[in-house]
Scaffold this active site. Structure first.
Site, mmCIF file in Angstrom:
data_model
loop_
_atom_site.group_PDB
_atom_site.id
_atom_site.type_symbol
_atom_site.label_atom_id
_atom_site.label_comp_id
_atom_site.label_asym_id
_atom_site.label_seq_id
_atom_site.Cartn_x
_atom_site.Cartn_y
_atom_site.Cartn_z
ATOM 1 N N GLY A 168 0.804 -1.211 0.000
ATOM 2 C CA GLY A 168 0.000 0.000 0.000
ATOM 3 C C GLY A 168 0.837 1.261 0.000
ATOM 4 O O GLY A 168 0.565 2.205 -0.750
ATOM 5 N N ILE A 169 1.880 1.297 0.840
ATOM 6 C CA ILE A 169 2.738 2.492 0.919
ATOM 7 C C ILE A 169 3.529 2.660 -0.362
ATOM 8 O O ILE A 169 3.614 3.754 -0.922
ATOM 9 C CB ILE A 169 3.680 2.394 2.133
ATOM 10 C CG1 ILE A 169 2.873 2.321 3.429
ATOM 11 C CG2 ILE A 169 4.641 3.576 2.161
ATOM 12 C CD1 ILE A 169 3.702 1.960 4.647
ATOM 13 N N THR A 246 11.878 4.294 4.845
ATOM 14 C CA THR A 246 10.802 4.661 5.770
ATOM 15 C C THR A 246 10.125 3.408 6.321
ATOM 16 O O THR A 246 9.022 3.488 6.871
ATOM 17 C CB THR A 246 9.744 5.543 5.071
ATOM 18 O OG1 THR A 246 9.244 4.846 3.913
ATOM 19 C CG2 THR A 246 10.332 6.878 4.645
ATOM 20 N N ALA A 247 10.779 2.255 6.170
ATOM 21 C CA ALA A 247 10.191 0.984 6.608
ATOM 22 C C ALA A 247 10.621 0.668 8.037
ATOM 23 O O ALA A 247 9.983 1.081 9.005
ATOM 24 C CB ALA A 247 10.592 -0.130 5.642
ATOM 25 N N ARG A 248 11.734 -0.039 8.189
ATOM 26 C CA ARG A 248 12.347 -0.322 9.483
ATOM 27 C C ARG A 248 13.859 -0.248 9.307
ATOM 28 O O ARG A 248 14.395 -0.652 8.263
ATOM 29 C CB ARG A 248 11.951 -1.706 10.006
ATOM 30 C CG ARG A 248 10.517 -1.799 10.529
ATOM 31 C CD ARG A 248 10.326 -0.985 11.800
ATOM 32 N NE ARG A 248 9.019 -1.173 12.416
ATOM 33 C CZ ARG A 248 7.955 -0.427 12.183
ATOM 34 N NH1 ARG A 248 8.041 0.563 11.279
ATOM 35 N NH2 ARG A 248 6.815 -0.647 12.815
ATOM 36 N N GLU A 277 16.403 2.706 17.441
ATOM 37 C CA GLU A 277 15.706 3.935 17.851
ATOM 38 C C GLU A 277 15.442 3.950 19.352
ATOM 39 O O GLU A 277 15.131 2.914 19.946
ATOM 40 C CB GLU A 277 14.378 4.044 17.092
ATOM 41 C CG GLU A 277 14.540 4.140 15.592
ATOM 42 C CD GLU A 277 13.196 4.122 14.855
ATOM 43 O OE1 GLU A 277 12.130 4.206 15.515
ATOM 44 O OE2 GLU A 277 13.215 4.011 13.625
ATOM 45 N N HIS A 295 11.478 9.238 12.864
ATOM 46 C CA HIS A 295 10.379 8.273 12.717
ATOM 47 C C HIS A 295 9.018 8.976 12.857
ATOM 48 O O HIS A 295 8.233 8.674 13.760
ATOM 49 C CB HIS A 295 10.494 7.133 13.734
ATOM 50 C CG HIS A 295 9.774 5.885 13.276
ATOM 51 N ND1 HIS A 295 10.124 4.620 13.695
ATOM 52 C CD2 HIS A 295 8.717 5.708 12.432
ATOM 53 C CE1 HIS A 295 9.325 3.723 13.142
ATOM 54 N NE2 HIS A 295 8.469 4.359 12.371
#
Length: 335
Positions: A168-169, A246-248, A277, A295
């Protein structure tokens, strides 16, 4: 004991309070989070306030109080608990295998995060190609645009973006960058049959990397995606290309990425996620052309409310229909 099943809110709601009331009026008793992990388990004991709990709404923020949903926590849940509705697309802080062993279903919130995360990725792409983050820091330090070189910056038009993971992203981002237009190529485990005809499917990550001016990562963190973008993949990219994540954080080999920045193989990186993080590798801060965010992919009222409502709706559908719509892929096969 109440005659209604109980659902537990782990991680406070911020926006969907009215929706919570509307969704569960007359079908469930809503109970609140525990202050710590020990108290969390204590409350599940017979005659405790959590007795009869059948479903949990979970946000990652709850980990600050009760910890992540690891094997230890999952094994301590009662037999009545059958559904965990996670708020978020990524669910790597839940031990899915432990849930499967206890016959607990897990859902997430795909779709609700698409716009917020994709627009952050677009910002990082533009910032890296145009050195906008670098330019803003220059202005704020009163050096105007002195360090910004036209020879090191580029427009988006006609450049090739390689999208790793056209979910989707990834598809939302593809539609955004197509407007410039950029050439869009992608790799996913399976070709997406509903992808627009201008989205070109590549047979491997390596083939994708070889053609991409910009590589944007959009896959979930699983055991098979840790280090998916590593030394080999980064070195397959064109010299001077850009990597956006922008995932992990752990999907990209951070040390390999930093080495490529140091020798100029990567011109810059745009990151909204990091392996540990909120700790940031200080080496990343040595490259002023990098665009780095803390994030904030879904840090908007709109995205957060959509995520809350979608997670709560999964719980409501479980209570009413026996299953929520957003069962995670691992729960759909091999149960």
């Amino acid at each position: 004991m109440t005659s209604l099943p109980r659902i537990l809110i782990c991680g406070n709601l911020r926006w969907a309070h009215q929706e919570l009331h509307t969704l569960f009026a007359d079908i469930a008793e809503v109970i609140d989070d525990a202050p710590n992990r020990a108290d969390f388990f204590e409350r599940f004991k017979p005659s405790g306030p959590y007795e009869g709990t059948v479903g949990i709404y979970r946000r990652n923020i709850s980990a600050a109080r009760i910890g992540i949903f690891d094997k230890d926590l999952i094994s301590g849940l009662p037999s009545s608990l059958k559904w965990i509705a996670h708020n978020g697309a990524g669910y790597d802080l839940i031990d899915v295998q432990a849930c499967k062993e206890k016959d607990i279903s897990v859902s997430n919130t795909p779709g609700a995060v698409d716009e917020g995360t994709a627009t952050v990725a677009l910002y990082l792409i533009i910032s890296c190609l145009r050195h906008f983050s670098y330019a803003e820091r220059s202005l704020r330090s009163l050096t105007w645009k002195t360090p910004i070189s036209a020879g090191a910056t580029h427009d988006l038009t006609d450049r090739t973006i390689g999208i790793v993971g056209l979910g989707g992203i990834g598809l939302y981002l593809a539609n955004l960058v197509h407007a410039f237009p950029m050439r869009v190529i992608y790799y996913s485990r399976n070709r997406r049959l509903d992808a627009p005809e201008w989205c070109e499917y590549m047979e491997s990550v390596e083939a994708l990397c070889a053609e991409a001016d910009v590589l944007s990562v959009h896959v979930p963190l699983r055991s098979d995606t840790v280090g998916l973008i590593g030394e080999k993949e980064i070195r397959t990219m064109k010299r001077g290309s850009i990597l956006v994540n922008t995932a992990r954080g752990k999907v990209v080999d951070e040390e390999a990425m930093i080495r490529a920045l140091e020798d100029g193989h990567l011109s810059s990186v745009g990151l909204d996620v990091f392996p540990n993080e909120p700790t940031i590798n200080p080496k990343l801060l040595e490259f002023p052309q990098n665009a780095l965010l803390p994030h904030v992919g879904t840090r908007t009222q709109d995205s957060e409310k959509r995520m809350e409502v979608r997670a709560l709706t999964n719980l409501r559908d479980f209570l009413v229909d026996g299953a929520g719509a957003d069962l995670i892929p691992e729960m759909k096969t091999g149960r």
